[in-house]
Design a protein around this motif. Structure first.
Motif, mmCIF file in Angstrom:
data_model
loop_
_atom_site.group_PDB
_atom_site.id
_atom_site.type_symbol
_atom_site.label_atom_id
_atom_site.label_comp_id
_atom_site.label_asym_id
_atom_site.label_seq_id
_atom_site.Cartn_x
_atom_site.Cartn_y
_atom_site.Cartn_z
ATOM 1 N N SER A 63 0.832 -1.211 0.000
ATOM 2 C CA SER A 63 0.000 0.000 0.000
ATOM 3 C C SER A 63 0.860 1.251 0.000
ATOM 4 O O SER A 63 0.562 2.224 -0.712
ATOM 5 C CB SER A 63 -0.929 0.016 1.217
ATOM 6 O OG SER A 63 -1.835 -1.043 1.160
ATOM 7 N N LEU A 64 1.930 1.235 0.770
ATOM 8 C CA LEU A 64 2.840 2.373 0.761
ATOM 9 C C LEU A 64 3.515 2.534 -0.592
ATOM 10 O O LEU A 64 3.688 3.662 -1.084
ATOM 11 C CB LEU A 64 3.887 2.225 1.868
ATOM 12 C CG LEU A 64 3.378 2.388 3.297
ATOM 13 C CD1 LEU A 64 4.489 2.064 4.291
ATOM 14 C CD2 LEU A 64 2.837 3.774 3.521
ATOM 15 N N ALA A 109 0.959 4.026 -2.892
ATOM 16 C CA ALA A 109 0.761 5.458 -2.612
ATOM 17 C C ALA A 109 1.905 6.284 -3.182
ATOM 18 O O ALA A 109 1.682 7.336 -3.785
ATOM 19 C CB ALA A 109 0.648 5.675 -1.103
ATOM 20 N N LEU A 135 1.486 8.957 -6.194
ATOM 21 C CA LEU A 135 1.877 10.365 -6.073
ATOM 22 C C LEU A 135 2.813 10.786 -7.203
ATOM 23 O O LEU A 135 2.770 11.928 -7.659
ATOM 24 C CB LEU A 135 2.544 10.617 -4.719
ATOM 25 C CG LEU A 135 1.613 10.645 -3.515
ATOM 26 C CD1 LEU A 135 2.420 10.739 -2.227
ATOM 27 C CD2 LEU A 135 0.651 11.818 -3.611
ATOM 28 N N ARG A 181 -4.992 7.910 -7.931
ATOM 29 C CA ARG A 181 -4.056 7.643 -6.832
ATOM 30 C C ARG A 181 -4.617 6.582 -5.898
ATOM 31 O O ARG A 181 -3.900 5.665 -5.481
ATOM 32 C CB ARG A 181 -3.753 8.922 -6.066
ATOM 33 C CG ARG A 181 -2.865 9.864 -6.839
ATOM 34 C CD ARG A 181 -2.601 11.128 -6.067
ATOM 35 N NE ARG A 181 -1.713 12.005 -6.828
ATOM 36 C CZ ARG A 181 -1.423 13.233 -6.478
ATOM 37 N NH1 ARG A 181 -1.930 13.751 -5.370
ATOM 38 N NH2 ARG A 181 -0.617 13.966 -7.216
ATOM 39 N N TRP A 182 -5.898 6.701 -5.569
ATOM 40 C CA TRP A 182 -6.517 5.698 -4.710
ATOM 41 C C TRP A 182 -6.594 4.351 -5.426
ATOM 42 O O TRP A 182 -6.468 3.294 -4.792
ATOM 43 C CB TRP A 182 -7.913 6.139 -4.266
ATOM 44 C CG TRP A 182 -7.858 7.103 -3.120
ATOM 45 C CD1 TRP A 182 -8.144 8.423 -3.161
ATOM 46 C CD2 TRP A 182 -7.476 6.809 -1.777
ATOM 47 N NE1 TRP A 182 -7.959 8.975 -1.915
ATOM 48 C CE2 TRP A 182 -7.551 8.005 -1.045
ATOM 49 C CE3 TRP A 182 -7.076 5.647 -1.120
ATOM 50 C CZ2 TRP A 182 -7.244 8.073 0.301
ATOM 51 C CZ3 TRP A 182 -6.774 5.724 0.233
ATOM 52 C CH2 TRP A 182 -6.859 6.922 0.928
ATOM 53 N N ILE A 189 -3.268 2.683 -5.082
ATOM 54 C CA ILE A 189 -3.114 2.149 -3.729
ATOM 55 C C ILE A 189 -3.905 0.850 -3.581
ATOM 56 O O ILE A 189 -3.400 -0.141 -3.045
ATOM 57 C CB ILE A 189 -3.557 3.181 -2.674
ATOM 58 C CG1 ILE A 189 -2.627 4.390 -2.683
ATOM 59 C CG2 ILE A 189 -3.611 2.555 -1.281
ATOM 60 C CD1 ILE A 189 -3.117 5.552 -1.850
#
Length: 104
Positions: free
Chosen positions: A32-33, A36, A40, A49-50, A53
């Motif tokens: 997940s990181l 993200a 970005l 972006r979501w 993720i």
């Protein structure tokens, strides 16, 4: 004797579950990181972006599931070998060999 064996199996099962939970949480968080960070860098819209993720989290959970399945059941020992010959390969085998004609 039987109770000791049953307790040993339970201890092994508890260790396997602990390993699976730890693996799943770590892979979910790290992926997940990563999603993200990639979102970005690559995307401008919050929706994409979501989505990056969510995709990365799904990849992390999927890989953790696969690894946990191997931890719980063990690695597959025998892979199924194909026993059926396809009609195309049998037809090719039945044809007579092609010979080159004499150019004279």
């Amino acid at each position: 004797m039987a109770t000791e064996k049953k307790q040993q199996e339970l201890v092994d099962l508890d260790a396997k579950y602990d390993a699976c939970v730890d693996l799943t949480v770590r892979r979910f968080v790290y992926s997940s990181l990563g999603g993200a960070f990639g979102g970005l860098l690559l995307f401008r819209s919050p929706v994409t972006r979501w989505a990056s993720i969510a995709f990365a989290a799904g990849v992390g959970v999927g890989s953790a599931y696969t690894e946990c399945r191997y931890i719980m059941d063990g690695h597959p020992t025998n892979l199924a070998s194909p026993t059926r010959i396809s009609p195309i390969s049998s037809a090719i085998q039945d044809e007579p060999a092609l010979t080159e004609k004499d150019p004279n």
